[in-house]
Design an enzyme around this catalytic site. Structure first.
Site, short mmCIF file in Angstrom:
data_model
loop_
_atom_site.label_atom_id
_atom_site.label_comp_id
_atom_site.label_asym_id
_atom_site.label_seq_id
_atom_site.Cartn_x
_atom_site.Cartn_y
_atom_site.Cartn_z
N ASP A 1 0.91 -1.17 -0.33
CA ASP A 1 0.84 -0.27 0.82
C ASP A 1 1.32 1.13 0.43
O ASP A 1 0.66 2.13 0.70
CB ASP A 1 1.71 -0.84 1.96
CG ASP A 1 1.81 0.10 3.14
OD1 ASP A 1 0.92 0.07 4.00
OD2 ASP A 1 2.79 0.88 3.20
N VAL B 1 -0.83 7.68 6.82
CA VAL B 1 0.36 7.81 5.97
C VAL B 1 1.58 8.12 6.82
O VAL B 1 1.60 9.08 7.58
CB VAL B 1 0.19 8.93 4.92
CG1 VAL B 1 1.43 9.06 4.06
CG2 VAL B 1 -1.04 8.68 4.06
N LYS C 1 -5.39 3.46 5.62
CA LYS C 1 -4.94 3.93 4.31
C LYS C 1 -5.63 3.19 3.17
O LYS C 1 -5.96 3.76 2.14
CB LYS C 1 -3.44 3.80 4.17
CG LYS C 1 -2.94 2.40 4.40
CD LYS C 1 -1.43 2.31 4.48
CE LYS C 1 -1.03 0.98 5.07
NZ LYS C 1 -1.07 0.96 6.53
N LYS D 1 -0.77 4.91 0.09
CA LYS D 1 -0.31 6.16 0.70
C LYS D 1 -0.08 7.22 -0.38
O LYS D 1 -0.39 8.40 -0.19
CB LYS D 1 0.98 5.90 1.48
CG LYS D 1 0.72 5.04 2.73
CD LYS D 1 2.03 4.46 3.27
CE LYS D 1 1.81 3.67 4.54
NZ LYS D 1 3.02 2.92 4.94
N GLU E 1 -4.29 11.34 9.97
CA GLU E 1 -2.82 11.54 9.96
C GLU E 1 -2.08 10.21 10.03
O GLU E 1 -1.03 10.03 9.41
CB GLU E 1 -2.41 12.44 11.12
CG GLU E 1 -0.95 12.78 11.20
CD GLU E 1 -0.46 13.64 10.05
OE1 GLU E 1 0.20 13.09 9.15
OE2 GLU E 1 -0.73 14.86 10.04
N ARG F 1 -12.75 -10.95 19.12
CA ARG F 1 -13.04 -12.01 20.09
C ARG F 1 -12.84 -11.49 21.50
O ARG F 1 -11.84 -10.84 21.79
CB ARG F 1 -12.11 -13.21 19.85
CG ARG F 1 -12.57 -14.09 18.69
CD ARG F 1 -11.67 -15.29 18.59
NE ARG F 1 -10.27 -14.89 18.42
CZ ARG F 1 -9.23 -15.68 18.63
NH1 ARG F 1 -9.42 -16.90 19.07
NH2 ARG F 1 -8.00 -15.24 18.43
N VAL G 1 -1.83 -1.08 17.16
CA VAL G 1 -2.06 0.36 17.28
C VAL G 1 -3.11 0.66 18.36
O VAL G 1 -2.91 1.51 19.23
CB VAL G 1 -2.49 0.97 15.92
CG1 VAL G 1 -2.83 2.45 16.09
CG2 VAL G 1 -1.40 0.78 14.88
N ILE H 1 4.93 10.53 11.40
CA ILE H 1 5.43 11.73 10.74
C ILE H 1 4.26 12.64 10.37
O ILE H 1 3.38 12.23 9.64
CB ILE H 1 6.22 11.38 9.46
CG1 ILE H 1 7.26 10.31 9.76
CG2 ILE H 1 6.85 12.63 8.86
CD1 ILE H 1 7.96 9.80 8.51
#
Lengths: 430, 430
Positions: A200, A131, A104, A204, A128, A45, A13, A135
């Site tokens: 997971d 979750v 999350k 959420k 945002e 690292r 990400v 979307i």
């Protein structure tokens, strides 16, 4: 004067966040009113080969120093997990930074601490991306529906399990074969526990329920069941009856509106339900509100670029707030509703039994349901020599009543095995 | 201290706004941080029987006096239409009020004026309810996707026409029978022009395109075709080929990204496309962004309560901004992209011809397509005595090339009639 952004974490990400900040720099400047400048990137690292084109001097292993540096305005946390993410976010907010996070696990485990720090420091905390990836769900829930009363949130919020279940449904594969394929394609991790055991999705669900019902919810409040026990036979028999099995996250207000339940478990939904058509690793969430009615949000629930898109949207909002000396909506827990125990959950059930094939069996089974006030909608009996398979679908009943029924059934000599029990959802939501 | 709200208009939406403000007063107070108080309701005629329980002294016919009253903080405009709505909104903003409106016609016709006034007065102008009722679309587009680049918005944004087309598809009804039924059920107005000729959808398309592409778009920029010419035969033959006809609003960036097109017209989409499953008067909108990928938003696109839900969400946001001395994002037109003419639109086409049934016909027809560089994907020829029906589906081509092809076909002696021409959409968007 540019707003300075510290990025904590530079994985799938994080590197996409950097790419978007670079590629869309002009657009971001126009939309915010001032440029964003990457102040630094905290990594575990140094010297690792990365897919991004950034001045090497910007990398640091001292995340805390970066997150609290005087010239930094906004901290983006995409490390994940509880620590060191929590300490870093706290340090950033205590130093007056605004924070954007995709974390999350932290929000579901210890939202109170981070939201409390945001409030105490009058800092923005946007999430945002935590979750359902790209979307828009957090913003619609906490802003667009701020004048409405949410009744229920029901959705597919984990792409890995949806990929596995979809594969089992479309190809007849076993759970382990489908998991292996998901791993080969990068949809599932080497250790798939967090996904396939529902952790997971539960995180959420906790975040969504807290926002939807203006109450504090943690992952511990979520009833959680994974998909590892789902067999190819379960999937096939659901298919034969016009259903598909999905791992659902369900946050539902009780009928009197004074409490709510939060649960994550596999469930059968009719193939005509819009969620049934959510294939592969996609996510989709239904929100039912008193005035708005039924809304559905659909899209890519994970992945570097989609999640980064959500992070960037928050980054623009936080930057605008910062320029205006304002802040976005803070955590809202005023309603302080109680999370009711799983036993009080009301839904329908699909129960499959191996029974002896002799006269009176159906009557005794039916009697056991009746004793617990669980009303039967359909029964299908199929003889197989000495024994028979009995498939029952109930009307709405509490989880406690169904559990008591199952206990009773297991004690009957004519019931050889309770083969499977699955909740049936979505028949009033399409 | 309460924030005072002036309501302009008390029809289907306005009365629901009042109801929600009353029923959810405690929640709204908690969410905003201070109570909302209804300062007055401007109506055309006093003494009319209304479905709401409001102190009669609050009603007034002097909308302008109410909208500019010193003690009013926020003006909610749900009158609709250009005038007097525009003058009232301008007067309100010039008096320092924040404005929430559901007025798509005004925003699409003369957005420049009202957005300009908002900017000049540093006032909030929120309008989630103007497009697709309760479906959060404006906020996700202008906030959640603020860090992304939108490629395309494609959706069903008019419930009336979707109801009619769905009815024609499911029952084989003619357009006029389906319209009559929609009128009987309250889905269509006595004068259905705004809906069935695509004006309503075009206004929404203009608003969506402006936000998506950060440019100014008016209703006049939208290529608009209605559904009045759609016959039961069109619907049936689409069905036979696995398609369904929907009235779509499409806002799409050109391949080079420097211009975009905005159009509203009936189109064939594959039955496997998620939009094909949007039944009755529901709305659904696909948004395709570079990083977020494909998102879909689905829900009730009209109706008093859903639209009021969207108004209330904006009301909460505007009230919070007011308390914080802040304001929401203003109109963003910095990109200033060009709206390209319809001729440059690239899509696929379904063309149905009545031709003479003799040797060489197909070759001459195919040659006409080839001359304009329109490549044919499938052909279906069906003899019917002396003449034959020829159904062709093309690959992607510009609207101009297709128009030139049709002109050429009409001049061929062997082509007796161009029976129907329909765009084919959504095959790359599911």
């Amino acid at each position: 004067m540019a707003l300075k952004v510290a990025l904590l974490g530079c994985g799938v990400v994080g590197s996409q966040v950097v790419r978007l900040m670079q590629e869309q720099a002009d657009d971001l400047t126009a939309r915010i009113g001032t440029p964003l400048e990457l102040a630094g990137v905290a990594v575990r690292r140094l010297g690792r080969r990365r897919d991004i084109d950034v001045d090497p001097a910007l990398f640091t292993t001292d995340a805390e120093a970066l997150a609290t540096r005087d010239d930094v305005d906004i901290v983006v946390e995409v490390i994940g997990g509880i620590e060191p993410a929590r300490s870093l976010i706290m340090a950033a907010m205590n130093s007056g930074k605004s924070v954007v996070t995709a974390n999350k696990a932290l929000l579901a485990e210890d939202g109170a601490t981070v939201h409390g720090a945001a409030r105490a420091n009058d800092a923005d905390l946007y999430f945002e991306a935590a979750v359902a990836g790209a979307i828009p769900l957090i913003r619609p829930l906490r802003e667009s529906l701020a004048g409405d009363r949410v009744r229920r949130v029901l959705g597919i919020v984990n792409g890995t399990t949806n990929y596995i279940l979809d594969k089992m449904d479309s190809s007849g594969a076993s759970f382990s074969d489908a998991l292996e394929e998901a791993q080969a394609l990068g949809y599932a991790e080497a250790d798939p526990t967090a996904d396939v055991e529902g952790f997971d999705a539960a995180a959420k669900a906790a975040i969504l329920a807290g926002i939807a019902f203006h109450s504090r919810v943690t992952a511990a409040d979520v009833h959680r069941e994974g998909i590892t026990e789902i067999t190819a036979t379960d999937v096939a028999s659901a298919k034969a009856m016009g259903y598909v099995i999905k791992l659902l996250a369900i946050c539902a207000r009780s009928d009197d509106g004074r409490s709510f339940g939060v649960r994550v478990h596999p469930a059968m939904i009719p193939r005509t339900h819009p969620l049934a058509g959510v294939r592969e690793a996609y996510n989709a969430v239904f929100v039912e509100a008193e005035s708005a009615g039924r809304l559905m949000f659909y899209g890519a629930g994970a992945g570097g670029a989609p999640t980064a898109s959500a992070v960037l949207g928050d980054l623009v909002a936080v930057a605008r707030n910062r320029l205006a000396g304002a802040r976005g909506p803070e955590e809202s827990t005023y309603a302080d509703l109680v999370v009711h125990p799983m036993g009080e959950t009301v839904t329908r059930y699909h129960v499959s039994l191996d029974v002896a094939d002799k006269p009176g069996v159906l009557a005794r089974v039916a009697d056991m349901f009746a004793k617990q006030d669980v009303s039967i909608q359909t029964v299908l009996q199929e003889g197989r020599g000495d024994d028979a398979q009995l498939v029952l679908v109930t009307h709405r009943a509490t989880d406690a009543a169904l559990s008591a029924t199952l206990e009773g059934l297991r004690e009957l000599d004519i019931v050889r095995d309770v083969v499977s029990v699955m909740r049936v959802e979505g028949e009033d939501a399409s």
